[in-house]
Design a protein around this motif. Structure first.
Motif, PDB file in Angstrom:
ATOM      1  N   VAL A  73       0.830  -1.202   0.000  1.00 12.00           N
ATOM      2  CA  VAL A  73       0.000   0.000   0.000  1.00 12.00           C
ATOM      3  C   VAL A  73       0.869   1.258   0.000  1.00 12.00           C
ATOM      4  O   VAL A  73       0.526   2.267  -0.637  1.00 12.00           O
ATOM      5  N   TRP A  76       2.172   1.628  -3.486  1.00 11.91           N
ATOM      6  CA  TRP A  76       1.076   2.140  -4.307  1.00 11.91           C
ATOM      7  C   TRP A  76       0.964   3.653  -4.156  1.00 11.91           C
ATOM      8  O   TRP A  76       0.837   4.388  -5.147  1.00 11.91           O
ATOM      9  N   VAL A 169      -7.753   7.362  -8.351  1.00 15.09           N
ATOM     10  CA  VAL A 169      -7.039   6.688  -7.273  1.00 15.09           C
ATOM     11  C   VAL A 169      -8.001   5.875  -6.414  1.00 15.09           C
ATOM     12  O   VAL A 169      -7.734   4.704  -6.086  1.00 15.09           O
ATOM     13  N   SER A 173      -8.059   1.817  -6.351  1.00 17.27           N
ATOM     14  CA  SER A 173      -7.769   1.234  -5.038  1.00 17.27           C
ATOM     15  C   SER A 173      -8.866   0.264  -4.618  1.00 17.27           C
ATOM     16  O   SER A 173      -8.598  -0.758  -3.971  1.00 17.27           O
ATOM     17  N   ARG A 177      -8.144  -3.848  -4.735  1.00 19.01           N
ATOM     18  CA  ARG A 177      -7.779  -3.824  -3.325  1.00 19.01           C
ATOM     19  C   ARG A 177      -7.037  -5.094  -2.898  1.00 19.01           C
ATOM     20  O   ARG A 177      -6.162  -5.041  -2.019  1.00 19.01           O
ATOM     21  N   LEU A 180      -3.375  -4.819  -3.780  1.00 26.27           N
ATOM     22  CA  LEU A 180      -2.657  -3.695  -3.188  1.00 26.27           C
ATOM     23  C   LEU A 180      -2.481  -3.829  -1.677  1.00 26.27           C
ATOM     24  O   LEU A 180      -2.238  -2.847  -0.988  1.00 26.27           O
ATOM     25  N   THR A 181      -2.620  -5.045  -1.182  1.00 27.88           N
ATOM     26  CA  THR A 181      -2.365  -5.308   0.233  1.00 27.88           C
ATOM     27  C   THR A 181      -1.232  -6.318   0.354  1.00 27.88           C
ATOM     28  O   THR A 181      -0.831  -6.938  -0.632  1.00 27.88           O
TER      29      THR A 181
END
Length: 383
Positions: A73, A76, A169, A173, A177, A180-181
Motif C-alpha cells: 500500500v 502504491w 485513485v 484502489s 484492493r 494492493l495489500t
C-alpha cells in the motif's frame, strides 16, 4: 496513430496551406500561436528522455521500493505521487512513455501484479494533466485564451484537477484492493552507470520544475534545460544524442491537426457547433460543454476535440476550463482518445503486460461518468 496516418494528415495540411484553402493571414496567426507550444513539447521531451537515459526515473523507482518498507500500500501511494508529479510538471506523454515502464518493472521486481500500477500511470497521465499549463498541450493552448499565465490557470484548475486525481485513485484502489495489500521484499539498489550524468540530470530536472510554474513562456526554461543536458551528454555519452529524441510523430500529428481544424473553422465549422455547445456559464451549461469535450476526445482524440470546440469557449475562462475538463479527464474509454494512451499501450505490451480493451473501456467509462459531472460542479461552485 502510425507514421502512415501522420504522413497522410501532414500531406492534407500542406495542401490546405499551399492552395490557400487556409487563408494566408490565418496561417500566419496559427504559426505565431503554436510555435512556442510545439517548441516546449520538443524541449520537455528531450529533458525527459535524457533524464531517463541518465537513470533518474530508475533511481527514483528503486528508492520508492525502499520507501515502501515492504508494504504494498505504501508502494502504491508512492507510484500515485510519482505519476501525478510527472504528469503535472513534465506532461502526460512523459508519464505514459517514461513513468509507465518504471512502475510496471517496479511491480514485477517485487512480485506483485503490474496491472493496477499500469492503469494508474495511464489514468493519471490523462486526468492529472488538468492541473498546470505545462501538463497538457491542450492546456498550453487554453492558457493564452484564459490570460494571466500559470497563476490564473491554476486558480481555475486546482479544484476540478483534484477531482481528476482523487476519483481514479479511489476507483483503482477499490477495484484492485486485493492486489494492493500485503508485503514484498525490498530489492537491493543498483549503482548508477555514470553518477555524474545521474546527479546533474536530476538537479536540472528539479530546478526546472518550479520554473515551469512561475514562468509564462515555459518553452524558455525547458529549452535551456534541454541544451544543458544535450551538452552534458555530448561530453559523457554522445551515442545517446540522436534525432529520435525529438517526438516527430507526435509533432506531425499535432501540426497537421492544428492546420486542418483551423481550415475547418475558416470555412464555417464554428457556426455549425454553436448551437450544440451552447453559450452559458451555469453548472448545466458547463456540464454540457465538458460532456461534449469528453465525447469528442473519445471519438476523434482529445487534441482535435479541443481545437474544434475552443471557439465555443474562448470568450469565457470558465467555459474554457469546462472544455478542458472534458478533453483532459474524458480520454479514458477509447484507445485513441489521447496520444498518451497509445504510447502507454505500446510500453506495457513491450513489458509483457496484457491489456483487455473491453475491461479498460468499461472501467474508464465508470471513472469518466463520475469525474466529469463532479469536476464540473466543483468548478461552478468554486467560481
Amino acid at each position: 496513430m502510425g507514421p502512415i496516418i501522420t504522413i497522410a494528415l501532414l500531406a492534407l495540411a500542406v495542401v490546405c496551406v499551399a492552395t490557400g484553402f487556409l487563408p494566408p493571414p490565418d496561417t500566419g496567426a496559427l504559426i505565431a500561436r503554436i510555435a512556442p507550444v510545439l517548441g516546449f513539447v520538443v524541449a520537455i521531451t528531450i529533458v525527459a528522455e535524457l533524464g531517463s537515459e541518465a537513470g533518474v526515473f530508475e533511481a527514483l523507482a528503486e528508492r520508492m521500493g525502499r520507501w515502501g518498507r515492504g508494504r504494498v500500500v505504501a508502494l502504491w501511494a508512492s507510484v500515485i505521487v510519482l505519476a501525478v508529479l510527472s504528469t503535472a510538471f513534465l506532461s502526460l506523454d512523459t508519464t505514459a512513455v517514461l513513468v509507465t515502464p518504471v512502475v510496471v518493472l517496479l511491480a514485477q521486481r517485487v512480485g506483485i501484479s503490474p496491472i493496477p500500477f499500469a492503469l494508474a500511470a495511464v489514468w493519471l497521465a490523462n486526468t492529472a494533466s488538468l492541473l498546470l499549463p505545462v501538463s497538457n498541450l491542450t492546456n498550453l493552448l487554453a492558457t493564452d485564451r484564459i490570460g494571466g499565465g500559470a497563476g490564473a490557470f491554476l486558480a481555475l484548475s486546482w479544484a476540478p484537477a483534484l477531482i481528476g486525481i482523487a476519483v481514479p485513485v479511489v476507483l483503482l484502489s477499490i477495484l484492485y484492493r486485493r492486489s494492493l495489500t500485503g508485503s514484498y521484499t525490498v530489492a537491493p539498489v543498483e549503482p548508477a552507470d555514470d553518477r555524474v550524468l545521474l546527479v546533474v540530470s536530476a538537479v536540472v530536472t528539479v530546478v526546472l520544475l518550479p520554473m515551469l510554474v512561475i514562468t509564462t513562456e515555459v518553452w524558455i526554461p525547458a529549452s535551456i534545460a534541454a541544451v544543458v543536458l544535450l551538452v552534458l551528454f555530448a561530453v559523457r555519452r554522445r551515442s545517446v544524442i540522436r534525432v529520435g529524441l525529438i517526438p516527430w510523430n507526435a509533432l506531425g500529428i499535432a501540426l497537421a491537426l492544428f492546420v486542418l481544424v483551423e481550415t475547418a473553422h475558416a470555412h464555417g465549422l464554428e457556426d455549425l457547433l454553436a448551437s450544440v455547445a451552447g453559450t452559458g456559464t451555469g453548472p448545466l451549461d458547463l456540464l454540457r460543454l465538458a460532456a461534449l469535450g469528453a465525447l469528442g476526445a473519445n471519438g476523434i482524440n482529445n487534441l482535435p476535440a479541443y481545437l474544434v470546440l475552443e471557439p465555443q469557449a474562448a470568450g469565457d475562462p470558465l467555459r474554457l476550463m469546462a472544455l478542458l475538463i472534458g478533453v483532459n479527464l474524458g480520454p479514458l474509454v477509447s484507445p485513441w482518445a489521447s496520444l498518451a494512451t497509445l504510447l502507454w499501450h505500446d510500453r506495457v505490451v513491450s513489458l509483457g503486460v496484457t491489456v483487455r480493451w473491453g475491461r479498460f473501456a468499461l472501467m474508464g467509462l465508470l471513472a469518466v461518468a463520475i469525474m466529469i459531472p463532479l469536476a464540473t460542479v466543483v468548478l461552478a461552485l468554486v467560481h
